[in-house]
Write a protein that holds these residues in place. Sequence first.
Motif, PDB file in Angstrom:
ATOM      1  N   ALA A 193     -12.508  19.177  51.424  1.00  0.00           N
ATOM      2  CA  ALA A 193     -11.863  18.603  52.910  1.00  0.00           C
ATOM      3  C   ALA A 193     -12.016  19.732  53.767  1.00  0.00           C
ATOM      4  CB  ALA A 193     -10.121  18.407  52.523  1.00  0.00           C
ATOM      5  N   TRP A 194     -12.197  20.957  53.443  1.00  0.00           N
ATOM      6  CA  TRP A 194     -12.623  22.203  54.270  1.00  0.00           C
ATOM      7  C   TRP A 194     -13.887  21.827  54.928  1.00  0.00           C
ATOM      8  CZ3 TRP A 194     -11.374  26.996  50.773  1.00  0.00           C
ATOM      9  CH2 TRP A 194     -10.100  27.146  50.409  1.00  0.00           C
ATOM     10  N   ALA A 195     -14.799  21.336  53.762  1.00  0.00           N
ATOM     11  CA  ALA A 195     -16.283  21.374  54.339  1.00  0.00           C
ATOM     12  C   ALA A 195     -16.087  20.047  55.394  1.00  0.00           C
ATOM     13  CB  ALA A 195     -17.086  20.815  53.194  1.00  0.00           C
ATOM     14  N   ALA A 196     -15.318  19.165  55.206  1.00  0.00           N
ATOM     15  CA  ALA A 196     -15.339  17.854  56.198  1.00  0.00           C
ATOM     16  C   ALA A 196     -14.696  18.103  57.476  1.00  0.00           C
ATOM     17  CB  ALA A 196     -14.412  16.774  55.395  1.00  0.00           C
ATOM     18  N   GLY A 197     -14.078  19.636  57.406  1.00  0.00           N
ATOM     19  CA  GLY A 197     -13.570  19.815  58.701  1.00  0.00           C
ATOM     20  C   GLY A 197     -12.063  20.032  58.827  1.00  0.00           C
ATOM     21  N   ASP A 198     -11.417  19.904  57.785  1.00  0.00           N
ATOM     22  CA  ASP A 198      -9.733  20.198  57.684  1.00  0.00           C
ATOM     23  C   ASP A 198      -9.661  21.528  57.375  1.00  0.00           C
ATOM     24  OD1 ASP A 198      -7.230  19.843  57.560  1.00  0.00           O
ATOM     25  OD2 ASP A 198      -6.927  18.573  55.791  1.00  0.00           O
ATOM     26  N   VAL A 199     -10.024  22.716  58.131  1.00  0.00           N
ATOM     27  CA  VAL A 199     -10.030  23.887  57.691  1.00  0.00           C
ATOM     28  C   VAL A 199      -8.802  24.396  57.814  1.00  0.00           C
ATOM     29  CG1 VAL A 199     -12.349  24.165  58.496  1.00  0.00           C
ATOM     30  CG2 VAL A 199     -10.822  24.547  60.033  1.00  0.00           C
TER      31      VAL A 199
ATOM     32  N   PRO B  92      -3.243  25.691  47.205  1.00  0.00           N
ATOM     33  CA  PRO B  92      -1.868  25.977  46.988  1.00  0.00           C
ATOM     34  C   PRO B  92      -1.867  27.454  46.580  1.00  0.00           C
ATOM     35  CG  PRO B  92      -2.565  23.740  46.128  1.00  0.00           C
ATOM     36  CD  PRO B  92      -3.801  24.609  46.794  1.00  0.00           C
ATOM     37  N   GLY B  93      -0.954  28.243  47.270  1.00  0.00           N
ATOM     38  CA  GLY B  93      -0.765  29.744  46.925  1.00  0.00           C
ATOM     39  C   GLY B  93      -2.151  30.621  47.240  1.00  0.00           C
ATOM     40  N   GLY B  94      -3.085  29.971  47.941  1.00  0.00           N
ATOM     41  CA  GLY B  94      -4.127  30.659  48.201  1.00  0.00           C
ATOM     42  C   GLY B  94      -4.778  30.539  49.740  1.00  0.00           C
ATOM     43  N   GLU B  95      -6.096  30.731  49.931  1.00  0.00           N
ATOM     44  CA  GLU B  95      -6.501  30.928  51.253  1.00  0.00           C
ATOM     45  C   GLU B  95      -6.683  29.538  51.979  1.00  0.00           C
ATOM     46  OE1 GLU B  95     -10.484  32.771  51.031  1.00  0.00           O
ATOM     47  OE2 GLU B  95     -10.963  31.763  49.029  1.00  0.00           O
ATOM     48  N   SER B  96      -6.757  29.636  53.263  1.00  0.00           N
ATOM     49  CA  SER B  96      -7.157  28.182  53.930  1.00  0.00           C
ATOM     50  C   SER B  96      -8.611  28.253  54.225  1.00  0.00           C
ATOM     51  CB  SER B  96      -6.676  28.372  55.507  1.00  0.00           C
ATOM     52  OG  SER B  96      -7.239  29.237  56.231  1.00  0.00           O
ATOM     53  N   GLY B  97      -9.186  26.889  54.691  1.00  0.00           N
ATOM     54  CA  GLY B  97     -10.585  26.736  54.849  1.00  0.00           C
ATOM     55  C   GLY B  97     -11.045  27.730  55.998  1.00  0.00           C
TER      56      GLY B  97
ATOM     57  N   ALA C  77     -22.171  22.383  52.435  1.00  0.00           N
ATOM     58  CA  ALA C  77     -21.767  21.317  53.138  1.00  0.00           C
ATOM     59  C   ALA C  77     -21.197  21.250  54.323  1.00  0.00           C
ATOM     60  CB  ALA C  77     -20.819  20.306  52.087  1.00  0.00           C
ATOM     61  N   ALA C  78     -20.568  22.335  54.685  1.00  0.00           N
ATOM     62  CA  ALA C  78     -19.952  22.679  56.035  1.00  0.00           C
ATOM     63  C   ALA C  78     -20.888  23.085  57.180  1.00  0.00           C
ATOM     64  CB  ALA C  78     -18.718  23.819  55.915  1.00  0.00           C
ATOM     65  N   ARG C  79     -22.010  23.765  56.515  1.00  0.00           N
ATOM     66  CA  ARG C  79     -22.847  24.343  57.516  1.00  0.00           C
ATOM     67  C   ARG C  79     -24.321  24.044  57.643  1.00  0.00           C
ATOM     68  NH1 ARG C  79     -18.633  25.896  59.604  1.00  0.00           N
ATOM     69  NH2 ARG C  79     -17.712  27.810  59.533  1.00  0.00           N
TER      70      ARG C  79
END
Length: 218
Positions: free
Chosen positions: A107-113, A118-123, A159-161
């Motif tokens: 989901a991060w790679a698709a843009g939902d950064v 859960p309990g961790g880092e964001s995209g 995938a993101a870059r």
Amino acid sequence: MRLVLVRHGQTPSNVDYLLDTAVPGPGLTELGERQAAALPGALADEDVEALYASTLVRTQLTAAPLAAARGLDVRVRDGIREIAAGDLEMAPGGSAPGERYMRTAFAWAAGDVELRMPGGESGAEFLARYDAVVAEAAASGAGTVVLVSHGAAIRTWAAARADNVDVPFAAGHRLANTGTVILEGSPADGWKALVWAGATVTPEGEGGPAGEELQARG
């Protein structure tokens, strides 16, 4: 710049299919050691000028034979460590928590950064730390750089870059231990994936290796 992203060798947690992302993490299995020893030969055609590994022990052990063969120092950077699993740490890979981990990463790679593990880092946090190491490598002036990193991190970042790789492609093409993704480009101009796990990456509709099509956004 030519950027070679290498997944580390096999670990005991890989054998048990556990989501093991914490620092310093386990070492390599006997097979993982053999995979690391084979890496200099696998990259014999690459004119490697700089070599990086993450803060997890397994990447440094994987990088060591290549460093010795090329006379390079291993630059250890936290930014290219595995995506932190947070509350999902040590979950079985095929379980619901394990699947949630990969869904979140892609989901991060698709843009939902802004989505957070859960309990961790964001995209946004993951991509920023990974981008920083890639930018450092690019600024070094090296023509070819190897980053020994981690499966989910490599697939998500690529995938993101990479302009010619999308999420379905990255999700459908896993990386085996010491598998590689090779890209060309720069932080300013963007990246194009050239090779993924030994197969040439071609735009959709163009022939891939052995007549197969590797589906990439193109």
